[in-house]
Scaffold this motif. Sequence first.
Motif, PDB file in Angstrom:
ATOM      1  N   PHE A  41       0.837  -1.198   0.000  1.00 32.17           N
ATOM      2  CA  PHE A  41       0.000   0.000   0.000  1.00 32.17           C
ATOM      3  C   PHE A  41       0.878   1.257   0.000  1.00 32.17           C
ATOM      4  CE2 PHE A  41       0.907  -0.545   4.477  1.00 32.17           C
ATOM      5  CZ  PHE A  41       0.995   0.741   4.976  1.00 32.17           C
ATOM      6  N   THR A  60      -3.634   4.368  -0.287  1.00 35.25           N
ATOM      7  CA  THR A  60      -4.138   3.728  -1.498  1.00 35.25           C
ATOM      8  C   THR A  60      -3.529   2.332  -1.612  1.00 35.25           C
ATOM      9  OG1 THR A  60      -2.354   4.719  -2.823  1.00 35.25           O
ATOM     10  CG2 THR A  60      -4.432   5.914  -2.724  1.00 35.25           C
ATOM     11  N   GLY A  61      -4.175   1.496  -2.420  1.00 33.18           N
ATOM     12  CA  GLY A  61      -3.686   0.127  -2.583  1.00 33.18           C
ATOM     13  C   GLY A  61      -3.869  -0.696  -1.337  1.00 33.18           C
ATOM     14  N   THR A  62      -4.963  -0.453  -0.622  1.00 31.49           N
ATOM     15  CA  THR A  62      -5.168  -1.102   0.683  1.00 31.49           C
ATOM     16  C   THR A  62      -6.137  -2.280   0.632  1.00 31.49           C
ATOM     17  OG1 THR A  62      -6.953   0.450   1.204  1.00 31.49           O
ATOM     18  CG2 THR A  62      -4.716   1.067   1.870  1.00 31.49           C
ATOM     19  N   LYS A  63      -6.544  -2.711  -0.552  1.00 35.79           N
ATOM     20  CA  LYS A  63      -7.515  -3.793  -0.665  1.00 35.79           C
ATOM     21  C   LYS A  63      -7.017  -5.037   0.084  1.00 35.79           C
ATOM     22  CE  LYS A  63     -10.258  -6.415  -4.013  1.00 35.79           C
ATOM     23  NZ  LYS A  63     -10.549  -6.634  -5.462  1.00 35.79           N
ATOM     24  N   GLY A  64      -7.858  -5.555   0.965  1.00 32.24           N
ATOM     25  CA  GLY A  64      -7.514  -6.749   1.727  1.00 32.24           C
ATOM     26  C   GLY A  64      -6.723  -6.474   2.980  1.00 32.24           C
ATOM     27  N   THR A 112      -6.137  -4.567   6.746  1.00 30.93           N
ATOM     28  CA  THR A 112      -6.857  -4.011   7.894  1.00 30.93           C
ATOM     29  C   THR A 112      -5.836  -3.421   8.866  1.00 30.93           C
ATOM     30  OG1 THR A 112      -6.783  -6.141   9.063  1.00 30.93           O
ATOM     31  CG2 THR A 112      -8.732  -5.686   7.697  1.00 30.93           C
TER      32      THR A 112
END
Length: 273
Positions: free
Chosen positions: A101, A121-125, A127
Motif C-alpha cells: 500500500f 491507497t492500494g489497501t484492498k484486503g 486491515t
Amino acid sequence: MTQHSRTAGLLRRVVTTTAVALVASALVVGCGGADSDPAAAPEKSAAPTPKETLLAAVPDEEDGAFRFAGRDSEATLSGLVDPAAKGMELTHSVKDAELGFTTRMTFRIVSEQVWMKVRFTGTKGLTGLPKLPERWLKLDRARLTDAASAPVWEGPDVGNTGPLIEAATTVEEQGAGKYAGTIDLTAGNAAEVLEAEETRALGASAKAVPFTAQVGPDGNLTRLTLQVPAAGKRKAYPYVVEYRDHGSAPKVTAPTGAAAQDAPKIAYEMLNG
C-alpha cells in the motif's frame, strides 16, 4: 527536518535564515598620466562570478509563490512555497515494500501553524490502518512527541540550495544559464544537508562532490543536482532540487471552514509512533 517514517528528511532546512550578500567591487579606471582627474574617471562594476550568479538565483523572501520538487536516495517530495504568506505545502508518498500500500502525506504550513492530510491507497484486503478524516487536520505541536520534527516555515529555499552553493569550491558557467562545479559537503551549513553518518562514510570524496545547476531566463534557479558518490553500502545517487512557476503558482493559505478540523487522537498516535 528529520521526519522518521512520516516525511523523509530530503528537504531539511539547515539554517533559519540564509542571508546571501553579493557585494560588487567597483573598479576605478583612470587614463594615466599626471593630468588625469580621478574624480572624473568612469566607474564600472565587476561582473558577478558564476558562484555569485547562482547565489543570487536562490529563492528569497521577495519571490512570488513557486513550485518545488526534490528527491534523494530514499524519498521524493513536492509542493508549493509562498514567501509572502510564510507558507509551504509538502507532499510525500511512500510505498510499503512488504504490504504494497502507499501512504500519501501532505503538510501545509502557514507561519507557525501546521495542518496534515493523509491518504492510503492500494489497501484492498488490508486491515489495521488508521482511519483519518479526509479534511486538513490542524496539529498541536505540544501533542507531538518529537515536535521539532514537524515542518515549520524557515524560509523559501526549502531545498537547501543556498548552503550548498555557498560551499562550492569550483563553479563554471557552461552555457546560457548552465553551471557545473564541485561542492565541499563538510563545509559550513552544507555539512548538514546530508545525514552525518553519510557524510562521514563519504570520507575525502565529500570535499569535492560534483553538481550541476540551471538558471532560467528570469534569473531564478530552476534546478540543482548534486551527484552524491557511493559510500559504504549506499549506492551513488542524485540529490535533486527543482524550483519552477515563480510568481504563477497557487498561493498557500490556511484551510478554513469545512475543509479543516482539529487533528483527532488517532492522528497523533500515528505521528508519535
